[in-house]
Design a protein around this motif. Structure first.
Motif, PDB file in Angstrom:
ATOM      1  N   SER A  62       0.839  -1.211   0.000  1.00  0.00           N
ATOM      2  CA  SER A  62       0.000   0.000   0.000  1.00  0.00           C
ATOM      3  C   SER A  62       0.874   1.260   0.000  1.00  0.00           C
ATOM      4  N   MET A  65       2.546   1.798  -3.282  1.00  0.00           N
ATOM      5  CA  MET A  65       1.617   2.340  -4.271  1.00  0.00           C
ATOM      6  C   MET A  65       1.416   3.841  -4.064  1.00  0.00           C
ATOM      7  N   SER A  66       1.415   4.277  -2.818  1.00  0.00           N
ATOM      8  CA  SER A  66       1.304   5.720  -2.569  1.00  0.00           C
ATOM      9  C   SER A  66       2.510   6.441  -3.136  1.00  0.00           C
ATOM     10  N   LEU A  68       4.180   5.450  -5.611  1.00  0.00           N
ATOM     11  CA  LEU A  68       4.010   5.425  -7.066  1.00  0.00           C
ATOM     12  C   LEU A  68       3.128   6.592  -7.506  1.00  0.00           C
ATOM     13  N   ASP A  69       2.060   6.822  -6.726  1.00  0.00           N
ATOM     14  CA  ASP A  69       1.160   7.942  -7.030  1.00  0.00           C
ATOM     15  C   ASP A  69       1.933   9.257  -7.019  1.00  0.00           C
ATOM     16  N   ALA A  70       2.823   9.371  -6.032  1.00  0.00           N
ATOM     17  CA  ALA A  70       3.608  10.600  -5.909  1.00  0.00           C
ATOM     18  C   ALA A  70       4.461  10.803  -7.162  1.00  0.00           C
ATOM     19  N   ASP A  72       3.813   9.596 -10.105  1.00  0.00           N
ATOM     20  CA  ASP A  72       2.885   9.873 -11.202  1.00  0.00           C
ATOM     21  C   ASP A  72       2.482  11.333 -11.257  1.00  0.00           C
ATOM     22  N   SER A  73       2.267  11.904 -10.080  1.00  0.00           N
ATOM     23  CA  SER A  73       1.788  13.284 -10.050  1.00  0.00           C
ATOM     24  C   SER A  73       2.821  14.231 -10.666  1.00  0.00           C
ATOM     25  N   ARG A 102      -2.451  -0.893 -12.042  1.00  0.00           N
ATOM     26  CA  ARG A 102      -2.008   0.487 -11.781  1.00  0.00           C
ATOM     27  C   ARG A 102      -0.532   0.643 -12.165  1.00  0.00           C
ATOM     28  N   HIS A 106       1.062   3.091 -14.978  1.00  0.00           N
ATOM     29  CA  HIS A 106       2.156   4.005 -14.646  1.00  0.00           C
ATOM     30  C   HIS A 106       3.294   3.866 -15.661  1.00  0.00           C
TER      31      HIS A 106
END
Length: 650
Positions: A62, A65-66, A68-70, A72-73, A102, A106
């Motif tokens: 988890s 993945m956070s 990864l989001d960072a 991505d942004s 996801r 990415h």
DNA sequence: ATAGGGTTAG
């Protein structure tokens, strides 16, 4: 030349979707992403990437993945490809489909074009998560496919049981000019269903110089055995100078699954002598060989080696089955009770085992327990349950389970279930019900269904319906030996001697011969075989004497040779003589001579036990205070104190 | 770097 061979394997008109792949669309891999507006400096991005790298390696998923989001942004991609490999592994071990997709997005979004090996690892992830649609889509869209991409797809199809499609894919791979390697071959071999195909593949392997790879070898050995070409399988094994354990396992497993259990056990002993330590797979195969040949004592010897792996589920299941099939329910129960982990196979094995040994009520009790605290029953479990019902004459219970299996367990009734119901009606003497059931089944009745019905005709002495049933079997399996014999038995029962003669004439004309009755048993680490009417056993004289005195003793308890079970229209004395030397009677006598105090006599038979031998065994068990266990091709008879576990219902 | 073989219930 082998290429031509390969192409003949598949039907060329059924091409998979990828044939539409336009080679000119190929895009070079690993090219840098298009320029994007840089909103952050390298120094600002650095810590994000570092955190990401750390989390991909140590988890938890988890948090990775956070991170990864960072990334991505800010439309960032980690420079170290290994980060993504670790992340994919995390998704896999967590079984998290959404996270997997996801990661895929990415890697491919924002104009990025990931390296092929990363796409391959995503492909492998989809396959292992069972997401075949995603895998197929990714595969079809790959800008370039290397041998790994193809091999991943091929082995995925094989695991799904789609061997034919896997072979097609293999042909396409070659057509695109990709050289298969040992990875590819070890998989593609598993897709071969016929010796011909296998030989073609084998030929390619030799030409590519890949025939010395252990993986390829063990796969080849296994496949030859599966296709029924034992000689070639053994030859591949034999050519091996330096063995590896797995190769032993493949050949032992191969022999164990064919009817050559003897050879499997011989090799097992040889392997141990050569200094190899048997592992779970070896022992499982060895047990299977014992199970197939019903060798309890040999099985118990293998059990000793199993103790080392006492927590292995598959091995325990094999052990359980061995004890059930060898008629030793005490030991089977003992194993079952103390297994820490039980899966649907463990429960199904035990349920069928109880049913086959005449303990149908126990089997149904266990099924209730399974529903309460065990895993979800499957197709095979229900076969065992229906088997229990039919063998105990529980018509209503059987029908209940059959009718509600779809609703209760979500399992569609199949051939075997229909067969059980025919047996259920048939055994219970409801021949008309059985027949109308057959006529209104959803399936077209197969030979097994008609043979089951024919068996019921035999038990209930119905020679008219028997003739009809036999005809139906012979339509489907011309020249079926068992059917002719059963039919002649039924006519002999009914004393329709001219019909018996008629059947025998047809049999002679078609060259169908009756398989002689054969019984065998383990005594003093040796297997002794007795054949009906054959006097060649070295101790025949004393066996004959023992048999005579046994007949004498049980005669005083009311035994009268029931010559109804003699097929030929002999005179009475001749009939009694032929009855006395049925193979199981000789085996019982031999067992009485050599059996140890307190141990039961265990006999295996190739044919169904005749009514006279059944009555004889019951009385001997009472007169001599001995437990006698006789296994016929379908079930066990446990004779104890004048009664049989089958309740005279078989 | 990403892909592979042999083992259990009807």
């Amino acid at each position: 030349m082998h290429t031509v061979e390969m192409f003949s394997i598949v039907e060329m008109n059924r091409l998979p979707r990828l044939s539409a792949l336009a080679l000119h669309r190929l895009i070079p891999l690993g090219s840098p992403p298009p320029f994007l507006a840089q909103t952050h400096s390298a120094a600002e991005n650095e810590p994000l990437i570092e955190t990401f790298t750390q989390l991909c390696r140590d988890g938890p998923l988890s948090e990775a993945m956070s991170a990864l989001d960072a990334l991505d942004s800010r439309n960032l991609r980690a420079a170290d490809h290994a980060d993504y490999l670790h992340l994919v592994k995390l998704c896999l071990s967590a079984g998290d489909e959404a996270a997997g997709r996801r990661v895929h997005r990415h890697l491919t979004s924002g104009g990025h074009r990931p390296m092929l090996f990363l796409l391959n690892s995503l492909l492998g992830m989809y396959v292992r998560l069972g997401l075949m649609d995603d895998a197929r889509q990714l595969f079809d869209a790959l800008p370039l496919r290397n041998v790994v991409s193809w091999t991943t797809m091929i082995s995925a199809l094989i695991d799904l049981g789609l061997g034919g499609e896997a072979l097609e894919l293999f042909v396409f791979m070659r057509r695109e000019g990709i050289q298969p390697n040992m990875f590819t071959f070890s998989s593609v071999i598993r897709a071969c269903g016929t010796v011909r195909t296998l030989q073609a593949i084998h030929c390619s392997i030799v030409k590519c110089g890949l025939d010395s790879d252990v993986f390829v070898r063990s796969s080849l050995i296994d496949a030859y055995f599966r296709c029924g070409d034992l000689d070639s399988g053994y030859q591949v094994f034999d050519e091996f100078i330096t063995l590896d354990l797995v190769v032993w396992n493949a050949v032992i497993g191969g022999f164990a699954q064919s009817s050559s259990g003897c050879k499997a056990l011989e090799l097992f002993v040889q392997m141990k002598r050569s200094g190899f330590l048997a592992n779970q797979a070896t022992l499982t195969s060895a047990l299977r060989a014992c199970t197939g040949m019903v060798l309890l004592e040999m099985g118990q010897q293998v059990h000793v080696h199993v103790l080392k792996y006492r927590t292995d589920l598959i091995l325990n299941n094999a052990l359980l089955d061995m004890y059930c099939k060898c008629g030793s329910l005490e030991e089977a129960n003992f194993i079952f009770q103390r297994m820490l982990e039980k899966d649907v196979i463990s429960w199904s094995t035990m349920i069928s085992g109880l049913a086959q040994n005449g303990q149908s009520l126990e089997a149904l009790k266990l099924f209730k327990l399974m529903k309460a605290e065990g895993p979800k029953p499957n197709y095979i479990t229900i076969v065992g349950v229906l088997f229990a019902c039919s063998h105990a004459g529980l018509v209503d219970d059987g029908l209940f389970y059959f009718r509600s299996m779809k609703k209760l367990f979500g399992i569609e009734p199949g051939n075997e279930h229909y067969g059980c119901i025919v047996d259920l009606f048939g055994r219970a003497g409801k021949l008309d019900a059985a027949l109308s059931f057959i006529h209104q089944m959803e399936y077209k009745p197969d030979a097994i269904i008609w043979r089951t019905f024919l068996g019921a005709c035999r038990v209930h002495k119905c020679s008219e319906l028997a003739g009809y049933a036999a005809q139906e079997v012979l339509k489907l399996v011309p020249g079926d030996e068992g059917t002719y014999i059963l039919l002649s038995n039924i006519y002999a029962d009914a004393k329709q001697w001219s019909d018996v003669e008629q059947v025998r004439k047809v049999m002679r004309g078609r060259g169908v011969r009756k398989e002689p009755g054969r019984s065998w048993m383990e005594v003093g680490k040796k297997t002794h075989v007795f054949i009906a009417g054959d006097f060649s056993h070295p101790q025949m004289e004393s066996i004959s004497k023992e048999l005579e005195s046994l007949v004498c003793r049980v005669s005083s308890m009311g035994y009268v040779p029931d010559t109804e079970f003699v097929l030929h229209d002999f005179g009475r004395e001749q009939k009694e003589e032929s009855l006395r030397y049925h193979s199981e009677k000789m085996a019982i006598a031999f067992g009485m001579m050599y059996s140890m105090e307190g141990k039961s006599i265990r006999i295996m038979k190739n044919l169904r036990i005749c009514g006279d031998c059944h009555a004889f065994a019951k009385l001997v068990s009472k007169a001599e205070g001995k437990v006698i266990v006789i296994r016929d091709p379908v079930r066990f008879h446990h004779f104890c104190n004048g009664a049989c576990s089958c309740g005279d219902y078989w």
